[in-house]
Write a protein that holds these residues in place. Structure first.
Motif, short mmCIF file in Angstrom:
data_model
loop_
_atom_site.label_atom_id
_atom_site.label_comp_id
_atom_site.label_asym_id
_atom_site.label_seq_id
_atom_site.Cartn_x
_atom_site.Cartn_y
_atom_site.Cartn_z
N UNK A 37 0.85 -1.19 0.00
CA UNK A 37 0.00 0.00 0.00
C UNK A 37 0.88 1.24 0.00
N UNK A 38 0.27 2.33 -0.37
CA UNK A 38 0.99 3.58 -0.47
C UNK A 38 1.05 4.31 0.86
N UNK A 39 2.18 4.92 1.12
CA UNK A 39 2.34 5.91 2.18
C UNK A 39 2.78 7.17 1.46
N UNK A 40 1.89 8.14 1.40
CA UNK A 40 2.05 9.31 0.53
C UNK A 40 2.18 8.79 -0.90
N UNK A 41 3.28 9.03 -1.58
CA UNK A 41 3.44 8.58 -2.96
C UNK A 41 4.36 7.37 -3.09
N UNK A 42 4.77 6.77 -1.97
CA UNK A 42 5.70 5.66 -2.00
C UNK A 42 4.99 4.35 -1.66
N UNK A 43 5.27 3.30 -2.43
CA UNK A 43 4.65 1.99 -2.23
C UNK A 43 5.53 1.14 -1.31
N UNK A 44 4.94 0.68 -0.19
CA UNK A 44 5.66 -0.14 0.79
C UNK A 44 4.93 -1.47 0.96
N UNK A 45 5.66 -2.51 1.44
CA UNK A 45 4.98 -3.77 1.75
C UNK A 45 4.11 -3.59 3.00
N UNK A 46 3.02 -4.31 3.04
CA UNK A 46 2.17 -4.28 4.24
C UNK A 46 2.76 -5.18 5.32
N UNK A 47 3.27 -6.33 4.92
CA UNK A 47 3.87 -7.25 5.90
C UNK A 47 5.28 -6.77 6.24
N UNK A 48 5.62 -6.89 7.50
CA UNK A 48 6.91 -6.45 7.98
C UNK A 48 8.02 -7.45 7.72
N UNK A 49 9.19 -7.16 8.23
CA UNK A 49 10.38 -7.98 7.99
C UNK A 49 10.20 -9.40 8.55
N UNK A 50 9.67 -9.54 9.75
CA UNK A 50 9.51 -10.87 10.35
C UNK A 50 8.67 -11.78 9.47
N UNK A 51 7.51 -11.31 9.09
CA UNK A 51 6.59 -12.11 8.29
C UNK A 51 7.17 -12.35 6.90
N UNK A 52 7.76 -11.33 6.29
CA UNK A 52 8.29 -11.45 4.93
C UNK A 52 9.48 -12.40 4.88
N UNK A 53 10.41 -12.29 5.83
CA UNK A 53 11.58 -13.17 5.80
C UNK A 53 11.23 -14.59 6.27
N UNK A 54 10.18 -14.74 7.03
CA UNK A 54 9.72 -16.09 7.38
C UNK A 54 9.23 -16.81 6.13
N UNK A 55 8.52 -16.09 5.26
CA UNK A 55 8.02 -16.67 4.01
C UNK A 55 9.11 -16.77 2.95
N UNK A 56 10.04 -15.80 2.94
CA UNK A 56 11.10 -15.75 1.93
C UNK A 56 12.43 -15.49 2.63
N UNK A 57 13.08 -16.52 3.18
CA UNK A 57 14.30 -16.34 3.96
C UNK A 57 15.43 -15.61 3.21
N UNK A 58 15.43 -15.64 1.89
CA UNK A 58 16.46 -14.95 1.12
C UNK A 58 16.47 -13.45 1.39
N UNK A 59 15.34 -12.89 1.77
CA UNK A 59 15.27 -11.46 2.06
C UNK A 59 16.10 -11.08 3.29
N UNK A 60 16.27 -11.99 4.22
CA UNK A 60 17.02 -11.69 5.46
C UNK A 60 18.47 -11.35 5.14
N UNK A 61 19.03 -11.96 4.11
CA UNK A 61 20.41 -11.67 3.73
C UNK A 61 20.56 -10.26 3.17
#
Length: 191
Positions: A37-61
């Motif tokens: 979703x957007x915050x002002x004009x910038x698109x950010x993920x809704x899920x945070x680092x914990x949830x995202x890296x749990x699903x995609x461990x490659x992101x933690x690196x």
């Protein structure tokens, strides 16, 4: 219609829609879902680092700290992967219902609550279900649980009013998540 309404971490407006991407967003050959979703004009993920890296461990690196992840816009987290993914757009999360029978005196009943969320999101568990009595002209009045008989303090997946025993009184049937079917004999709804 099911809804999450406006009391969640999700935000959608016509000028800044919430987005869902479905595809191989990190280039590993596995289909993933990314909410944004957007915050002002910038698109950010809704899920945070914990949830995202749990699903995609490659992101933690690539993101060693929560701060680094939180400051990164979506295209920096998933470079090149979003363009190939299917994109779904949502510009409203408000409650609603559809009526298309052309006649009849309708009442509305709904099951509420939702427990099956990501581990970083608290369950939506503040409701007990709801019966709204219709006046035949399109207006509805809430009926107290002690009168309607709807009292669902668990994790419902639907609510159906059917006359199970043919006595002219509608009975409620409610499938529950990870629990036996809930059935209530008779209520204030009449055929």
């Amino acid at each position: 219609m099911g809804d999450f309404d406006l009391n969640t971490k999700y935000h959608a407006r016509k000028e800044h829609s919430a987005l869902i991407y479905d595809g191989d967003v990190i280039g590993e050959g596995t289909l993933r879902i990314v909410e944004a979703e957007f915050e002002n004009e910038t698109l950010f993920p809704i899920r945070g680092k914990s949830c995202s890296t749990n699903a995609m461990p490659q992101l933690a690196k690539r993101f060693g700290s929560f701060q680094a992840f939180a400051k990164s816009e979506l295209s920096a987290i998933y470079p090149g992967g979003l363009e190939k993914a299917r994109k779904f757009v949502c510009d409203t999360l408000e409650s609603g219902f559809l009526i298309n029978d052309g006649s009849g005196h309708l009442d509305l009943a709904r099951a509420q609550n939702f427990y099956s969320l990501q581990f970083e999101t608290r369950p939506y568990a503040a409701a007990v279900g709801l019966l709204m009595a219709g006046d035949g002209a399109g207006d509805f009045t809430p009926v107290e649980p002690r009168e309607s008989g709807i009292l669902l303090r668990s994790d419902p997946r639907g609510l159906e009013a059917v006359d199970l025993d043919g006595d002219g009184v509608l009975d409620f049937v409610c499938p529950l998540n990870y629990a036996p079917l809930l059935w209530q004999k008779g209520n204030s709804l009449k055929k």
